[in-house]
Design an enzyme around this catalytic site. Sequence first.
Site, PDB file in Angstrom:
ATOM      1  N   THR A 270      11.866  -6.651  -2.083  1.00 26.34           N
ATOM      2  CA  THR A 270      10.568  -6.700  -2.712  1.00 26.34           C
ATOM      3  C   THR A 270      10.952  -6.236  -4.257  1.00 26.34           C
ATOM      4  O   THR A 270      10.124  -6.591  -5.080  1.00 26.34           O
ATOM      5  CB  THR A 270       9.806  -5.639  -2.129  1.00 26.34           C
TER       6      THR A 270
ATOM      7  N   LYS B 155      16.857   2.770   2.894  1.00 28.66           N
ATOM      8  CA  LYS B 155      17.818   2.552   4.032  1.00 28.66           C
ATOM      9  C   LYS B 155      19.162   1.821   3.685  1.00 28.66           C
ATOM     10  O   LYS B 155      19.059   0.610   3.838  1.00 28.66           O
ATOM     11  CB  LYS B 155      17.198   1.753   5.167  1.00 28.66           C
TER      12      LYS B 155
ATOM     13  N   VAL C  77      12.537   1.536   0.186  1.00 27.07           N
ATOM     14  CA  VAL C  77      13.506   0.140  -0.020  1.00 27.07           C
ATOM     15  C   VAL C  77      14.307  -0.207   1.248  1.00 27.07           C
ATOM     16  O   VAL C  77      14.988   0.740   1.651  1.00 27.07           O
ATOM     17  CB  VAL C  77      14.530   0.261  -1.412  1.00 27.07           C
ATOM     18  N   ASP C  78      14.135  -1.241   1.739  1.00 24.70           N
ATOM     19  CA  ASP C  78      14.624  -1.696   2.980  1.00 24.70           C
ATOM     20  C   ASP C  78      15.742  -2.718   2.734  1.00 24.70           C
ATOM     21  O   ASP C  78      16.651  -2.440   2.495  1.00 24.70           O
ATOM     22  CB  ASP C  78      13.345  -2.334   3.900  1.00 24.70           C
TER      23      ASP C  78
ATOM     24  N   ASP D 245       3.640   3.170   7.071  1.00 25.89           N
ATOM     25  CA  ASP D 245       2.893   3.046   8.488  1.00 25.89           C
ATOM     26  C   ASP D 245       3.651   2.284   9.539  1.00 25.89           C
ATOM     27  O   ASP D 245       4.677   1.662   9.134  1.00 25.89           O
ATOM     28  CB  ASP D 245       1.744   2.286   7.956  1.00 25.89           C
TER      29      ASP D 245
ATOM     30  N   GLU E 251       8.157   2.555  -5.551  1.00 30.55           N
ATOM     31  CA  GLU E 251       8.187   2.286  -4.069  1.00 30.55           C
ATOM     32  C   GLU E 251       8.361   3.511  -3.113  1.00 30.55           C
ATOM     33  O   GLU E 251       8.919   4.577  -3.508  1.00 30.55           O
ATOM     34  CB  GLU E 251       9.362   1.290  -3.839  1.00 30.55           C
TER      35      GLU E 251
ATOM     36  N   LYS F  64       0.782  -1.152  -0.053  1.00 27.18           N
ATOM     37  CA  LYS F  64      -0.086   0.080   0.233  1.00 27.18           C
ATOM     38  C   LYS F  64       0.893   1.416  -0.019  1.00 27.18           C
ATOM     39  O   LYS F  64       0.365   2.301  -0.354  1.00 27.18           O
ATOM     40  CB  LYS F  64      -0.899   0.249   1.364  1.00 27.18           C
TER      41      LYS F  64
END
Length: 177
Positions: free
Chosen positions: A107, A131, A102-103, A159, A99, A43
């Site tokens: 994904t 990050k 991006v962690d 979130d 996006e 989301k």
Amino acid sequence: MEDYELEILISEADIERRVGELAQQISRDYADEDELVLVGVLKGAFVFLADLSRKLSIPRVIEFIAVSSYEEGSTASNSVRLVMDMRENIEGKQVLIVEDIVDTGRTLHFLVELLSTRNPKSVKTCALVRKPDRTEIDATLDYLGFEIPDVWVVGYGLDYDEQNRTLPHIAAMKPKG
Ligand code: PRP
């Protein structure tokens, strides 16, 4: 995180300015193309996609896709799965995956691999924040808004437990005391 406070990390004005710069850059890069398919990853990307797409000066269509991450699995791509596909057939099209964050990179890596199998003309990637300290898979990022430290962030689509997605800025969640 029960007891926390929010500290502004990226202000509304800074986001607006940077989103404008990214839109200009993307508009220039795709100026000679027929149409760009923007694929927002639900989301979190819904706010960024809304603002970015409205600042573009090139023909574009909006699509959404949703994925889910899970813990099991030993490789990058089998820890992410598709839960909602887009409507558009992207064969021969220019695709830009959009996006919010991006962690680990899992994904984005999964999505680039997946969409590349559908014979698009090109697949590029755009994220508002990344990050770098969390990177596990170096998914190529063609357009990036900001690099941020490894803190939990909310707002502008992001979130924590579905809360604070609609804050106009990006804030870090800090434990109180
Ligand atoms: C976030 C974000 C990316 C993903 C990035 O989604 O929107 O899709 O995590 O993480 P990665 O680089 O480690 O793969 P999230 O799972 O929080 O879902 P949401 O967008 O619905 O909030």
